[in-house]
Design an enzyme around this catalytic site. Structure first.
Site, PDB file in Angstrom:
ATOM      1  N   TRP A  37      64.822  46.845  25.786  1.00 15.92           N
ATOM      2  CA  TRP A  37      65.356  48.111  25.289  1.00 15.92           C
ATOM      3  C   TRP A  37      65.965  47.976  23.892  1.00 15.92           C
ATOM      4  CZ3 TRP A  37      66.886  45.640  29.790  1.00 15.92           C
ATOM      5  CH2 TRP A  37      68.020  44.827  29.690  1.00 15.92           C
ATOM      6  N   ARG A  38      65.964  46.779  23.354  1.00 18.40           N
ATOM      7  CA  ARG A  38      66.702  46.515  22.121  1.00 18.40           C
ATOM      8  C   ARG A  38      65.817  46.636  20.886  1.00 18.40           C
ATOM      9  NH1 ARG A  38      70.403  41.266  21.890  1.00 18.40           N
ATOM     10  NH2 ARG A  38      71.874  42.766  22.795  1.00 18.40           N
ATOM     11  N   GLU A  59      71.745  50.985  29.814  1.00 18.47           N
ATOM     12  CA  GLU A  59      73.181  50.845  30.039  1.00 18.47           C
ATOM     13  C   GLU A  59      73.578  51.285  31.450  1.00 18.47           C
ATOM     14  OE1 GLU A  59      75.336  49.290  28.410  1.00 18.47           O
ATOM     15  OE2 GLU A  59      74.204  48.914  26.576  1.00 18.47           O
ATOM     16  N   THR A  65      75.315  44.972  37.101  1.00 23.74           N
ATOM     17  CA  THR A  65      74.050  44.300  37.407  1.00 23.74           C
ATOM     18  C   THR A  65      73.715  43.366  36.243  1.00 23.74           C
ATOM     19  OG1 THR A  65      73.340  46.335  38.520  1.00 23.74           O
ATOM     20  CG2 THR A  65      71.667  44.665  38.150  1.00 23.74           C
ATOM     21  N   LEU A 102      68.497  47.725  43.118  1.00 25.19           N
ATOM     22  CA  LEU A 102      69.459  47.590  42.031  1.00 25.19           C
ATOM     23  C   LEU A 102      70.895  47.781  42.495  1.00 25.19           C
ATOM     24  CD1 LEU A 102      68.053  49.247  38.770  1.00 25.19           C
ATOM     25  CD2 LEU A 102      68.869  46.915  39.058  1.00 25.19           C
ATOM     26  N   TYR A 141      82.885  53.224  28.902  1.00 33.27           N
ATOM     27  CA  TYR A 141      82.055  52.144  28.365  1.00 33.27           C
ATOM     28  C   TYR A 141      80.675  52.645  27.965  1.00 33.27           C
ATOM     29  CZ  TYR A 141      78.632  48.522  28.088  1.00 33.27           C
ATOM     30  OH  TYR A 141      77.583  47.757  27.648  1.00 33.27           O
ATOM     31  N   ASP A 159      82.526  45.489  27.431  1.00 35.69           N
ATOM     32  CA  ASP A 159      82.049  45.142  28.769  1.00 35.69           C
ATOM     33  C   ASP A 159      82.716  43.837  29.193  1.00 35.69           C
ATOM     34  OD1 ASP A 159      80.763  43.167  27.323  1.00 35.69           O
ATOM     35  OD2 ASP A 159      78.772  43.551  28.157  1.00 35.69           O
ATOM     36  N   CYS A 211      80.254  32.268  24.696  1.00 31.62           N
ATOM     37  CA  CYS A 211      81.610  32.361  25.260  1.00 31.62           C
ATOM     38  C   CYS A 211      81.518  32.641  26.761  1.00 31.62           C
ATOM     39  CB  CYS A 211      82.393  33.451  24.537  1.00 31.62           C
ATOM     40  SG  CYS A 211      84.179  33.379  24.812  1.00 31.62           S
ATOM     41  N   CYS A 218      81.925  26.294  22.460  1.00 34.36           N
ATOM     42  CA  CYS A 218      82.788  26.712  21.357  1.00 34.36           C
ATOM     43  C   CYS A 218      82.340  26.166  20.004  1.00 34.36           C
ATOM     44  CB  CYS A 218      84.233  26.300  21.641  1.00 34.36           C
ATOM     45  SG  CYS A 218      84.906  27.062  23.145  1.00 34.36           S
ATOM     46  N   CYS A 221      80.163  28.587  18.252  1.00 35.40           N
ATOM     47  CA  CYS A 221      80.648  29.968  18.142  1.00 35.40           C
ATOM     48  C   CYS A 221      80.971  30.322  16.697  1.00 35.40           C
ATOM     49  CB  CYS A 221      81.890  30.149  19.006  1.00 35.40           C
ATOM     50  SG  CYS A 221      82.578  31.816  18.914  1.00 35.40           S
ATOM     51  N   THR A 316      80.959  45.990  47.494  1.00 32.42           N
ATOM     52  CA  THR A 316      82.042  45.817  46.531  1.00 32.42           C
ATOM     53  C   THR A 316      83.385  45.600  47.215  1.00 32.42           C
ATOM     54  OG1 THR A 316      80.877  47.272  44.985  1.00 32.42           O
ATOM     55  CG2 THR A 316      83.181  46.820  44.516  1.00 32.42           C
TER      56      THR A 316
END
Length: 379
Positions: A37-38, A59, A65, A102, A141, A159, A211, A218, A221, A316
């Site tokens: 999707w990017r 999203e 998920t 899902l 979000y 997120d 991260c 690190c 990063c 949950t």
């Protein structure tokens, strides 16, 4: 005050350096994840713009998920329904079937309701957080993510990955459940005026690949010079979490009835409530707050019910343990039920807990048949 605490106090009191966003974006340009999707940084630089429909869909799917679990579902959805108008025109039952597996099925119901509203307004998504939050299933979000990623407007996208990055960057000692406002305020100050969508995705990618919760890398990063947890030597201590409460265990029974031709007896759950609108085998009246009966005596109709095993499933807020029984039934489906042919079971809107129950009684029943197994021997 201990030396590490003195170091931390000095670091958290200073502003993040001016080139933080630039360093993060440079890292993202070189190390971004390839996601279906990017729009990649290179594509973005060529003038390609994200499709708000695809960003919204991804999203919603990504809520609670993993990325890896979502990829195949996303591809299947956009192949069936390439735009919001196509999704709005789809029968709700088809959307629920495509969503099966899902989890968190209220997302699928809200997805369809949102598609209906957006299609009714000409197929165009709003481009502000305030307007987006008026749509079903879009909260703080998701509205921020769509605003930043789809429309490249500054927005604080936070997120779980971003929470971890910020908690370590500023050594936030407030427990994560109480630190949401503090974390968001830090992100708001860091969002650049240029490329805010790429910045949001860079923060998420940093948390997902560098991260990480355990053994963060690190040394790789791009923000390590600013990170107070890295300099103090204790990044894995963040974010701070309160002890988890034990989940209650509920019990019940599931009844897998089959016909002579291999069809399985199913019913549709009520639209509202847990697993709303999904398909299930008959079960006893267990809920998140109460047990159901656990013996074959509680079967909804007569049959030669035999024990097939036991399954557990974790929701949950509670865990569920079901005794599974199986029987062969003759005749028409009882009122409120329907027979699903064996070759159609894999396409039913079955939540994971029901797939587990069926598989315990009839191993392989919910698996999609391979193309080769569907061919006749002489083909």
């Amino acid at each position: 005050m201990a030396p590490a605490d003195q170091t931390r106090k000095a670091l958290t009191s200073k502003a993040i350096s001016d080139d933080t966003a630039s360093r993060l974006l440079a890292w993202y340009d070189a190390h971004h994840r390839e996601l279906p999707w990017r729009v990649t940084p290179r594509e973005h630089a060529r003038g390609v713009r994200p499709d708000p429909y695809r960003i919204w869909l991804s999203e919603v799917m990504l809520q609670q998920t993993t990325v890896e679990a979502v990829k195949s579902y996303f591809r299947a959805f956009v192949e069936k329904w390439p735009d919001v108008e196509a999704l709005a025109a789809a029968p709700t039952e088809d959307v629920m079937k495509a969503w099966a597996g899902l989890g968190y099925y209220s997302r699928a119901r809200n997805l369809k309701a949102c598609a209906d509203l957006v299609a009714a307004r000409g197929g165009r998504f709003p481009d502000t957080e305030t307007e987006l939050r008026e749509l079903p299933g879009i909260g703080a979000y998701t509205s921020a993510a769509i605003t930043a990623i789809a429309f490249d407007r500054p927005a604080a996208v936070v997120d779980g990955n971003v929470e971890r990055v910020i908690s370590r960057l500023f050594s936030i000692t407030t427990p994560l459940s109480e630190a949401k406002t503090e974390i968001r305020a830090h992100v708001e100050r860091m969002v650049p005026a240029t490329r805010p969508g790429d910045f949001a995705q860079a923060m998420m990618d940093l948390g997902a690949t560098i991260c990480t919760p355990r053994r963060p890398r690190c040394m790789l990063c791009p923000l390590r010079e600013d990170c107070s947890a890295v300099i103090a030597g204790d990044p894995e201590n963040f974010p701070v979490r309160l002890p988890k409460a034990d989940k209650p265990l509920r019990r019940g029974a599931a009844f897998v009835a089959t016909r002579e031709d291999g069809a399985i007896l199913l019913r549709k759950r009520p639209e509202k409530g847990l697993l709303g609108g999904m398909t299930e085998v008959p079960t006893t009246a267990w809920t998140a707050r109460a047990d159901g009966a656990t013996t074959q005596a509680a079967a909804p109709f007569p049959g030669n019910w035999l024990g097939a095993g036991k399954i557990t499933h974790v929701f949950t807020h509670f865990a569920l343990e079901l005794e599974v029984f199986r029987a062969h039934i003759k005749g028409d489906a009882p009122a409120g039920y329907f027979w699903s042919p064996a070759h159609e079971i894999s396409g039913e809107a079955l939540p994971t807990v029901m797939k587990k129950a069926i598989e315990t009684a009839i191993p392989g029943a919910t698996k999609k048949p391979s193309p080769l197994s569907a061919k006749r021997p002489h083909d």
